[in-house]
Write a protein that holds these residues in place. Structure first.
Motif, short mmCIF file in Angstrom:
data_model
loop_
_atom_site.label_atom_id
_atom_site.label_comp_id
_atom_site.label_asym_id
_atom_site.label_seq_id
_atom_site.Cartn_x
_atom_site.Cartn_y
_atom_site.Cartn_z
N PRO A 76 0.84 -1.19 0.00
CA PRO A 76 0.00 0.00 0.00
C PRO A 76 0.88 1.25 0.00
CG PRO A 76 0.10 -0.93 2.21
CD PRO A 76 0.84 -1.88 1.29
N GLY B 204 -1.96 6.60 -6.27
CA GLY B 204 -2.98 5.59 -6.03
C GLY B 204 -2.94 5.00 -4.65
N GLU B 205 -3.55 3.82 -4.55
CA GLU B 205 -3.70 3.15 -3.27
C GLU B 205 -2.58 2.16 -2.98
OE1 GLU B 205 -6.63 2.63 -5.62
OE2 GLU B 205 -6.98 4.72 -5.07
N ARG B 206 -2.09 1.49 -4.03
CA ARG B 206 -1.06 0.49 -3.80
C ARG B 206 -0.20 0.30 -5.04
NH1 ARG B 206 -3.06 -5.72 -3.99
NH2 ARG B 206 -4.08 -5.68 -6.02
N GLU C 46 -1.83 1.22 -8.63
CA GLU C 46 -3.26 1.02 -8.80
C GLU C 46 -4.00 2.19 -8.16
OE1 GLU C 46 -4.22 -2.83 -7.24
OE2 GLU C 46 -3.59 -3.80 -9.10
N ALA C 47 -4.87 2.82 -8.96
CA ALA C 47 -5.68 3.95 -8.49
C ALA C 47 -7.05 3.85 -9.12
CB ALA C 47 -5.02 5.27 -8.86
N ASP C 48 -8.07 3.84 -8.31
CA ASP C 48 -9.46 3.83 -8.80
C ASP C 48 -9.71 2.70 -9.81
OD1 ASP C 48 -10.01 6.13 -7.23
OD2 ASP C 48 -9.19 7.39 -8.83
#
Length: 139
Positions: free
Chosen positions: A39, A93-95, A119-121
């Motif tokens: 993350p 992003g998130e991770r 990775e984002a959305d």
């Protein structure tokens, strides 16, 4: 890969305190390929809020190293001799997901590569490519 070979990768990864600090996890282990997820935590961001290049490099290096280790006998470990990174885009992003692969296995040198995606959305973006050399060492 058999259970002993897979367990070796998981056991070694569990001993990496830096990966624990980053919240990184192994998500795939197979012959010549390892995937690591991390993350983008508040403690691993740079000044503009993106994931820090140190996070990107660390999981990319580990994924590539463990991919090399999957190709070696149980009596071996690996260390990174050299590795290069091309940063292609900000880690938004998130991770992050790092996918390490073996380009050329060997008894003395293993050439490896790793791609890191953010990775984002629900969207995955290639943010870095690493290439390097791992050196097998006896346990």
């Amino acid at each position: 890969m058999n259970a002993a070979e897979t367990d070796r990768i998981h056991d070694s990864f569990a001993r990496q305190s830096m990966m624990e600090t980053f919240g990184a996890t192994l998500i795939d282990v197979s012959a010549g390929l390892v995937r690591i997820s991390a993350p983008i935590l508040p403690g691993s961001r740079q000044q503009q809020g993106f994931g820090h290049a140190g996070l990107t490099f660390s999981i990319g290096d580990s994924a590539a190293g463990y991919a090399a280790l999957t190709m070696l006998p149980l009596t071996s470990e690996v260390v990174t001799a050299e590795i290069k990174i091309n940063l292609l885009a900000p880690a938004r992003g998130e991770r992050l997901i790092a996918t390490g692969r073996v380009v050329k296995p060997g008894k003395r040198l293993c050439v490896v590569t790793s791609e890191v995606h953010a990775e984002a959305d629900g969207k995955s973006t290639l943010i870095a490519i690493l290439q390097g050399t791992m050196v097998p060492v006896p346990l």
